[in-house]
Design an enzyme around this catalytic site. Structure first.
Site, PDB file in Angstrom:
ATOM      1  N   GLY A 111      42.147  53.061  48.393  1.00 34.63           N
ATOM      2  CA  GLY A 111      43.241  53.148  47.427  1.00 34.63           C
ATOM      3  C   GLY A 111      44.533  52.480  47.838  1.00 34.63           C
ATOM      4  N   SER A 112      44.446  51.475  48.733  1.00 29.41           N
ATOM      5  CA  SER A 112      45.704  50.814  49.116  1.00 29.41           C
ATOM      6  C   SER A 112      46.293  50.050  47.932  1.00 29.41           C
ATOM      7  CB  SER A 112      45.496  49.894  50.322  1.00 29.41           C
ATOM      8  OG  SER A 112      44.678  48.795  50.001  1.00 29.41           O
ATOM      9  N   ASN A 113      45.451  49.454  47.104  1.00 29.02           N
ATOM     10  CA  ASN A 113      45.975  48.779  45.901  1.00 29.02           C
ATOM     11  C   ASN A 113      46.533  49.792  44.910  1.00 29.02           C
ATOM     12  OD1 ASN A 113      45.476  45.724  45.828  1.00 29.02           O
ATOM     13  ND2 ASN A 113      43.571  46.521  46.677  1.00 29.02           N
TER      14      ASN A 113
ATOM     15  N   LEU B  84      30.137  50.282  36.975  1.00 34.31           N
ATOM     16  CA  LEU B  84      30.233  49.422  35.792  1.00 34.31           C
ATOM     17  C   LEU B  84      30.941  50.196  34.683  1.00 34.31           C
ATOM     18  CD1 LEU B  84      29.214  46.638  34.788  1.00 34.31           C
ATOM     19  CD2 LEU B  84      27.233  47.832  33.836  1.00 34.31           C
ATOM     20  N   ILE B  85      31.858  49.531  34.006  1.00 35.65           N
ATOM     21  CA  ILE B  85      32.569  50.182  32.905  1.00 35.65           C
ATOM     22  C   ILE B  85      31.672  50.126  31.665  1.00 35.65           C
ATOM     23  CG2 ILE B  85      34.619  50.061  31.418  1.00 35.65           C
ATOM     24  CD1 ILE B  85      35.218  50.949  34.301  1.00 35.65           C
TER      25      ILE B  85
ATOM     26  N   ASN C  38      40.673  44.218  36.374  1.00 39.29           N
ATOM     27  CA  ASN C  38      40.062  44.476  37.684  1.00 39.29           C
ATOM     28  C   ASN C  38      40.560  43.433  38.670  1.00 39.29           C
ATOM     29  OD1 ASN C  38      38.185  45.605  39.587  1.00 39.29           O
ATOM     30  ND2 ASN C  38      36.843  43.854  39.212  1.00 39.29           N
TER      31      ASN C  38
ATOM     32  N   HIS D 155      39.150  41.386  42.064  1.00 48.93           N
ATOM     33  CA  HIS D 155      37.948  41.091  42.854  1.00 48.93           C
ATOM     34  C   HIS D 155      38.368  40.290  44.086  1.00 48.93           C
ATOM     35  CE1 HIS D 155      33.655  40.585  43.453  1.00 48.93           C
ATOM     36  NE2 HIS D 155      33.932  39.347  43.853  1.00 48.93           N
TER      37      HIS D 155
ATOM     38  N   ASP E  41      32.302  41.594  36.824  1.00 43.96           N
ATOM     39  CA  ASP E  41      33.077  40.427  37.259  1.00 43.96           C
ATOM     40  C   ASP E  41      33.029  39.231  36.315  1.00 43.96           C
ATOM     41  OD1 ASP E  41      33.637  41.877  39.601  1.00 43.96           O
ATOM     42  OD2 ASP E  41      31.820  41.130  40.577  1.00 43.96           O
TER      43      ASP E  41
END
Ligand code: GRF
Length: 235
Positions: A56-58, A130-131, A145, A147, A188
């Site tokens: 969770g750094s982002n 997957l959403i 997202n 990547h 992606d």
């Protein structure tokens, strides 16, 4: 007792039945100044939910970036892994967390939660699942997202986290980077919003490359999301 702040009830941290958790209805409450701030805030705020599965750094950079922002706030951190570091980070930063499992993502429960929390924008930050198509449809051009490679290369099912950096180093690529993109129902493949590059050095290991990529992500993701917020028509 359910804690309150000056502006009403503090939102919750929900433990669900992930991994057969004993009590799917246990709700813990995260009292926080931040939670109070967005509850009392302007109704025209763009409400951001961050979905994450890992450290969770982002997510943390996004929460901090928007903590004092005039137009947007991270109002919820959604997570599918009960042991994920992102839950502690959200707790420390006073942002309510919502823990769910794969079945709840697929059956529409997560969508209902996001809609119930009046979320406008969903930001994936190391989210591994997957959403579902229905969720994509419910948030058209409103799910993004990040990547850790230059898509379309090194993307798709199975290409996540360390697997990406291992593949890039093994292929002796000279450069790698990040891709921020809209999310569709395939891994992606959504339209690209932003890419940034960095070198891959001959002595790089997957770990050293991952560190360089993370720095690039932290430097750009909040600003790209902010640009998106600024482009949104919000009542
Ligand atoms: C990032 O490298 C992101 O690109 C990928 O997963 C990683 C998440 O890292 N999708 P963190 O949990 O935000 O530290």
């Amino acid at each position: 007792m359910r804690p309150h702040c000056a502006h009403g009830p503090v939102a919750f941290y929900q433990r669900s039945s992930v991994n057969g958790g004993a009590d799917p209805l246990t709700r813990l409450f995260a009292p926080s100044r931040l939670a109070c701030a967005f509850r009392s805030g302007d109704e025209r705020m763009v409400r951001i939910a961050v979905l994450a599965s890992g450290s969770g750094s982002n997510a943390q950079r996004l929460i901090e970036h928007f903590a004092q922002h005039a137009k947007a706030r991270v109002v919820l951190v959604g997570c599918d892994q009960p042991e994920a570091g992102v839950l502690q980070r959200a707790w420390d930063l006073g942002v309510p967390s919502y823990l769910f499992n794969g079945a709840e993502l697929k059956d529409g429960t997560v969508q209902q939660e996001l809609q119930g929390q009046r979320v406008d924008l969903v930001v994936l930050a190391g989210f591994m699942r997957l959403i579902p198509a229905a969720l994509v449809k419910a948030f058209p051009q409103r799910i993004v997202n990040i990547h850790p490679a230059l898509l379309p290369r090194y993307g798709g099912k199975g290409m996540y986290g360390h697997h990406v950096h291992e593949a890039v180093v093994a292929a002796k690529e000279k450069e790698s980077g990040i891709t921020i993109h809209y999310v569709n129902e395939r891994y992606d493949e959504g339209e690209h919003l932003f890419q940034a590059k960095c070198p891959v050095l001959p002595e790089d290991t997957p770990d050293t490359l991952a560190a360089r990529i993370h720095a690039l992500e932290h430097a750009h993701y909040p600003q790209v999301v902010e640009n998106l917020v600024n482009s949104m028509q919000h009542p």
